[in-house]
Design a protein around this motif. Structure first.
Motif, PDB file in Angstrom:
ATOM      1  N   ASP A 239       0.868  -1.163   0.078  1.00  0.00           N
ATOM      2  CA  ASP A 239      -0.047  -0.143  -0.017  1.00  0.00           C
ATOM      3  C   ASP A 239       0.858   1.294   0.174  1.00  0.00           C
ATOM      4  OD1 ASP A 239      -2.343  -1.516  -0.051  1.00  0.00           O
ATOM      5  OD2 ASP A 239      -2.233  -1.553   2.299  1.00  0.00           O
ATOM      6  N   ARG A 250      -6.207  14.019   2.769  1.00  0.00           N
ATOM      7  CA  ARG A 250      -6.206  12.692   2.628  1.00  0.00           C
ATOM      8  C   ARG A 250      -5.568  12.454   1.093  1.00  0.00           C
ATOM      9  NH1 ARG A 250     -11.058   8.409   2.453  1.00  0.00           N
ATOM     10  NH2 ARG A 250      -9.945   6.465   2.146  1.00  0.00           N
ATOM     11  N   ARG A 252      -5.163  10.120  -2.078  1.00  0.00           N
ATOM     12  CA  ARG A 252      -5.339   8.912  -2.741  1.00  0.00           C
ATOM     13  C   ARG A 252      -4.754   8.759  -3.889  1.00  0.00           C
ATOM     14  NH1 ARG A 252     -10.116   6.083  -2.365  1.00  0.00           N
ATOM     15  NH2 ARG A 252     -11.093   7.588  -1.129  1.00  0.00           N
ATOM     16  N   THR A 253      -4.007   7.627  -4.233  1.00  0.00           N
ATOM     17  CA  THR A 253      -3.161   7.433  -5.264  1.00  0.00           C
ATOM     18  C   THR A 253      -3.728   6.300  -6.358  1.00  0.00           C
ATOM     19  OG1 THR A 253      -1.877   5.553  -4.265  1.00  0.00           O
ATOM     20  CG2 THR A 253      -0.969   7.920  -3.913  1.00  0.00           C
ATOM     21  N   PHE A 254      -3.207   6.456  -7.527  1.00  0.00           N
ATOM     22  CA  PHE A 254      -3.835   5.545  -8.665  1.00  0.00           C
ATOM     23  C   PHE A 254      -2.474   4.996  -9.355  1.00  0.00           C
ATOM     24  CE2 PHE A 254      -6.766   8.770  -7.909  1.00  0.00           C
ATOM     25  CZ  PHE A 254      -7.909   8.187  -7.460  1.00  0.00           C
ATOM     26  N   ALA A 256      -3.398   2.269  -6.000  1.00  0.00           N
ATOM     27  CA  ALA A 256      -3.299   2.228  -4.567  1.00  0.00           C
ATOM     28  C   ALA A 256      -2.005   1.415  -3.954  1.00  0.00           C
ATOM     29  CB  ALA A 256      -4.666   1.947  -3.769  1.00  0.00           C
ATOM     30  N   TYR A 317      -2.268  10.942  -8.348  1.00  0.00           N
ATOM     31  CA  TYR A 317      -2.688  11.002  -7.077  1.00  0.00           C
ATOM     32  C   TYR A 317      -3.764  12.309  -7.146  1.00  0.00           C
ATOM     33  CZ  TYR A 317      -0.269  15.574  -6.266  1.00  0.00           C
ATOM     34  OH  TYR A 317      -0.046  17.037  -6.394  1.00  0.00           O
ATOM     35  N   GLU A 320      -7.897  14.608  -1.156  1.00  0.00           N
ATOM     36  CA  GLU A 320      -9.114  14.643  -0.601  1.00  0.00           C
ATOM     37  C   GLU A 320      -9.304  15.634   0.795  1.00  0.00           C
ATOM     38  OE1 GLU A 320     -10.589  11.074  -0.297  1.00  0.00           O
ATOM     39  OE2 GLU A 320     -11.207  10.759  -2.595  1.00  0.00           O
TER      40      GLU A 320
END
Length: 324
Positions: A239, A250, A252-254, A256, A317, A320
């Protein structure tokens, strides 16, 4: 065949003919005269003289290597020197007990003072012209010792494609005799790991303990038992987590998760898992790459994982914002 036998018989008869015997007699006689004349000449010769350490006082322990012999150059006629070198009573110098009085730990003795005792053991015509070394330099203590651990001076470098999975020292500690300044600061002794480099199979090797000036080490050699295993490829998906992000933001990666590849010993393959690795994105470095991409870093890997690497150094990324 008969011709060969006849030739050998003729040669044998010529060797033992009266003329040959006369020649041999005068050859031996001349050699003996030359030898006697040579021995009658004054010459110099180096002689190994034994050093007697039997008078070391009780309770004193020599903590450094001491010479068993000294080299002394003697001058005299050859007959006298032969008697000194090969006679029943070989000359000896004795280190007196007084050498250990009034000193603590370190002694330097002038060899010239010791070789004076040789004169009474040599013929009156023999003179001492030189000696080696000039001084006897050694260390001792009053029996104080300390037990310390054994370590390798440097890591073992195994053969390509292999890993050292265990090392064991037999014994795992040694006893050191030495001066207080040495014992109070010493925590361990070392072995020369370079002798084990290139290992690809289990080994049981006896290695010398690296010497320490002014200290006596017992035992002087330690057995090291090493076990090696072949390296295999291991891949895990880890992760991606954010680091140093402010509260309420926050990451969030792509994707994850990113793939981490490494090499581990065969026995470690099953117990190596993703939780032992940590892949991060640092908030303070989000601007290092333009656009919506950020850099990922392999921040942690287990000690048994070699050549750990990421399948990619960048991910997409978004940030958020969460309600406080």
């Amino acid at each position: 065949m008969n011709d060969v036998r006849q030739m050998v018989r003729d040669l044998w008869q010529r060797m033992w003919s009266p003329q040959s015997l006369v020649f041999l007699f005068f050859l031996v006689l001349s050699t003996a005269f030359w030898f006697l004349l040579t021995l009658n000449e004054v010459t110099e010769h180096d002689v190994e003289v034994k050093v007697d350490w039997s008078e070391v006082p009780r309770g004193k322990v020599l903590t450094s290597d001491v010479p068993a012999t000294l080299q002394v150059t003697l001058r005299d006629r050859g007959f006298a020197l032969l008697n000194v070198m090969y006679g029943d009573q070989r000359p000896t110098v004795r280190v007196p007990a007084g050498a250990f009085e009034g000193r603590e730990g370190h002694v330097r003795l002038m060899v010239a003072d010791l070789v004076k005792s040789l004169r009474a053991q040599l013929p009156a015509t023999t003179t001492i012209t030189a000696h080696k070394p000039d001084t006897l330099d050694f260390f001792y203590n009053s029996g104080r010792s300390r037990r310390v651990a054994v370590r390798l001076a440097s890591p073992i470098v195994p053969a390509a494609g292999f890993s050292v999975v265990s090392t064991r020292f037999v014994p795992d500690s040694v006893t050191i005799w030495g001066a207080s300044a040495v014992l109070d600061t010493l925590r361990y002794v070392t072995l020369p790991a370079t002798d084990l480099h290139g290992a690809s199979t289990p080994a049981d090797t006896l290695l010398p303990v690296n010497a320490i000036k002014g200290a006596r080490i017992q035992p002087a050699r330690v057995r090291i038992q090493t076990r090696t295993e072949r390296l295999v490829e291991k891949k895990v998906r880890v992760d991606v987590v954010g680091e140093n992000f402010p509260a309420g933001v926050r990451l969030r990666t792509f994707p994850a998760q990113v793939e981490v590849s490494c090499q581990v010993a065969m026995s470690d393959y099953r117990r190596t898992n993703a939780q032992q690795f940590r892949v991060t994105v640092d908030y303070h470095h989000l601007g290092d790459i333009s656009g919506n991409r950020c850099r990922v870093t392999l921040q942690r890997a287990p000690a048994n994982a070699r050549f750990a690497r990421l399948s990619t150094n960048e991910v997409e990324y978004v940030l958020e914002l969460s309600e406080q």
